[in-house]
Design an enzyme around this catalytic site. Structure first.
Site, PDB file in Angstrom:
ATOM      1  CD  GLU A 224     -21.380  -9.629 -43.882  1.00 53.62           C
ATOM      2  OE1 GLU A 224     -20.363  -8.928 -43.682  1.00 53.62           O
ATOM      3  OE2 GLU A 224     -21.955 -10.259 -42.983  1.00 53.62           O
TER       4      GLU A 224
ATOM      5  CG  ASN B  28     -24.741 -15.383 -46.794  1.00 55.96           C
ATOM      6  OD1 ASN B  28     -25.902 -15.744 -46.631  1.00 55.96           O
ATOM      7  ND2 ASN B  28     -23.867 -15.286 -45.792  1.00 55.96           N
TER       8      ASN B  28
ATOM      9  CG  HIS C 128     -26.853 -12.338 -38.030  1.00 57.20           C
ATOM     10  ND1 HIS C 128     -26.546 -13.457 -37.280  1.00 57.20           N
ATOM     11  CD2 HIS C 128     -26.029 -12.375 -39.102  1.00 57.20           C
ATOM     12  CE1 HIS C 128     -25.578 -14.136 -37.879  1.00 57.20           C
ATOM     13  NE2 HIS C 128     -25.247 -13.514 -38.995  1.00 57.20           N
TER      14      HIS C 128
ATOM     15  CD  GLU D 150     -23.938 -15.659 -41.687  1.00 54.24           C
ATOM     16  OE1 GLU D 150     -23.752 -14.837 -40.776  1.00 54.24           O
ATOM     17  OE2 GLU D 150     -23.270 -15.672 -42.737  1.00 54.24           O
TER      18      GLU D 150
ATOM     19  CG  ASP E 140     -27.741 -14.998 -34.527  1.00 54.19           C
ATOM     20  OD1 ASP E 140     -28.182 -14.091 -35.267  1.00 54.19           O
ATOM     21  OD2 ASP E 140     -26.550 -15.051 -34.161  1.00 54.19           O
TER      22      ASP E 140
HETATM   23  C1  XIL Z   1     -18.665 -14.319 -37.273  1.00 58.15           C
HETATM   24  C2  XIL Z   1     -18.267 -15.460 -36.371  1.00 58.15           C
HETATM   25  O1  XIL Z   1     -19.436 -15.974 -35.767  1.00 58.15           O
HETATM   26  C3  XIL Z   1     -17.297 -14.995 -35.319  1.00 58.15           C
HETATM   27  O2  XIL Z   1     -16.775 -16.106 -34.592  1.00 58.15           O
HETATM   28  C4  XIL Z   1     -16.138 -14.245 -35.962  1.00 58.15           C
HETATM   29  O3  XIL Z   1     -15.314 -13.703 -34.953  1.00 58.15           O
HETATM   30  C5  XIL Z   1     -16.645 -13.139 -36.858  1.00 58.15           C
HETATM   31  O4  XIL Z   1     -17.534 -13.678 -37.821  1.00 58.15           O
HETATM   32  N1  XIL Z   1     -21.792 -12.571 -40.930  1.00 58.15           N
HETATM   33  C6  XIL Z   1     -21.091 -13.641 -41.439  1.00 58.15           C
HETATM   34  C7  XIL Z   1     -20.360 -14.540 -40.526  1.00 58.15           C
HETATM   35  O5  XIL Z   1     -21.195 -13.902 -42.635  1.00 58.15           O
HETATM   36  O6  XIL Z   1     -19.202 -15.078 -41.103  1.00 58.15           O
HETATM   37  C8  XIL Z   1     -19.996 -13.865 -39.228  1.00 58.15           C
HETATM   38  O7  XIL Z   1     -19.426 -14.833 -38.346  1.00 58.15           O
HETATM   39  C9  XIL Z   1     -21.221 -13.214 -38.627  1.00 58.15           C
HETATM   40  C10 XIL Z   1     -21.782 -12.166 -39.552  1.00 58.15           C
END
Ligand code: XIL
Length: 351
Positions: A174, A215, A251, A279, A281
């Site tokens: 990020e 990422n 996401h 990631e 969802d």
């Molecule tokens: C999130 C986790 O799911 C949570 O449990 C934590 O509190 C915060 O981080 N992008 C990412 C992940 O790269 O590491 C993040 O994970 C979600 C967004």
């Protein structure tokens, strides 16, 4: 192990896009069955697989989940065992967890997950070596070369500890804004533009065989942010900076615009890097949610350099977006419509 699991393991090994599993999981028995399994997995008459990991293996891909410390919960662990062929720590390998004080490493959570993966023959993604978020307090106050040394030492310590056990590392997470500019994190402000390639070089030195990924989120199509990352990857490849893969967090929401999702992944793949959905969802429910899952899965299956898909959690019950019920398993570990859509997309032939 049930038959379908051994078939998926060997099928994954058979592909030239095969990700690397945790080493002790690679057995002589699996190697011996390799040729027969390859024929079975890629034959048009092969039976459709009935798990996400098994179905992804037919395409030489993994299907993974982010794991939090709930392995003691029977349904959680049995769902993970059965359905997923790869794991990533949701939090346990981040900087705040692994180096709470300078130079004092704590690998307890990550080691538990790696041991689980090795026992169960699953791949491991590493997440994340350098990120503006979830930094321990001591990092946040560092300036200049002091921060640079801390970053390099962190990468050497963590990636070195897991050397040979990680299929792909999210080396940098990020680092861009929506408009394509660099995020104004402490890393950027203190170290200037060179910190990202510096991090990749340090990771390469620490674990030369892991795939090293950049990422990010919001890269779900061709837009200013993905354009900027694309330029960076192209530049890194041209200059020999060791970057092997790009992670697309994905996401999403049920109404996300995915009209250029696949095209975007493809242009990165065309630079010679691997792409991974890291990631996934999708907020929502029912057919709309399932449709987004289907499109993402189809995109990965269609792109030869897409290694696999990771969903950000095993169950809605423990999702970081729990109220949006974004995962393929509900809070009672029942398969949702989204699950069926992913499995069907994985079981259909690659286009
Ligand atoms: C999130 C986790 O799911 C949570 O449990 C934590 O509190 C915060 O981080 N992008 C990412 C992940 O790269 O590491 C993040 O994970 C979600 C967004």
């Amino acid at each position: 192990m049930p038959d379908r699991s051994s078939r998926s393991r060997t099928a994954q090994r058979a592909s030239r896009h095969t990700p690397r599993r945790a080493r002790p999981a690679l057995t002589a028995a699996a190697t011996g069955a390799l040729a027969a399994a390859a024929v079975l997995a890629f034959s048009p008459t092969a039976q459709a697989a009935d798990t996400l990991g098994g179905a992804a293996a037919q395409h030489g891909r993994y299907f993974g989940a982010a794991v939090a410390p709930h392995l003691g919960e029977t349904d959680y662990e049995s769902t993970l065992n059965r359905e997923f062929s790869s794991v990533v720590a949701e939090n346990a390998m981040k900087w705040d967890a692994t180096e709470p004080s300078r130079g004092q490493f704590n690998f307890s959570g990550g080691d538990q997950l790696v041991a689980y993966a090795q026992q169960h023959g699953k791949f491991v993604r590493g997440h994340a070596l350098v990120w503006h978020a979830q930094q321990p307090g001591w990092v946040q106050g560092l300036t200049g070369d002091n921060l640079r040394q801390a970053m390099r030492n962190h990468i050497a310590g963590v990636a070195g500890h897991y050397k040979g056990k990680i299929d792909s590392w999210d080396v940098v997470n990020e680092a861009f804004e929506w408009d394509g500019s660099r995020r104004q994190s402490n890393l950027q402000q203190q170290l200037g533009n060179g910190w990202i390639e510096d991090a990749f070089r340090a990771a390469k030195a620490a674990d030369p065989k892991a795939k090293l990924c950049y990422n990010d989120y919001g890269t779900d199509g061709i837009n200013a942010k993905s354009d900027a990352i694309y330029r960076m990857v192209k530049d890194f490849r041209a200059r020999g900076v060791p970057l092997d893969c790009v992670g697309f967090q994905s996401h999403l929401a049920s109404n996300s615009d995915l009209s250029t999702y696949r095209q975007n992944l493809q242009r990165f793949a065309d630079l010679g890097v691997h792409v991974q959905i890291t990631e996934l969802d999708v907020g929502g429910s029912g057919a709309a949610q399932a449709n987004v899952y289907r499109q993402v899965t189809q995109a990965c299956v269609a792109i030869a350099r897409c290694n696999g898909i990771t969903v950000w959690g095993v169950t809605d019950k423990y999702s970081w977006r729990a109220q949006e019920t974004p995962l393929p398993f509900n809070s009672s570990y029942q398969k949702k419509e989204a699950y069926g859509a992913v499995l069907a997309a994985l079981n259909s032939a690659a286009s």
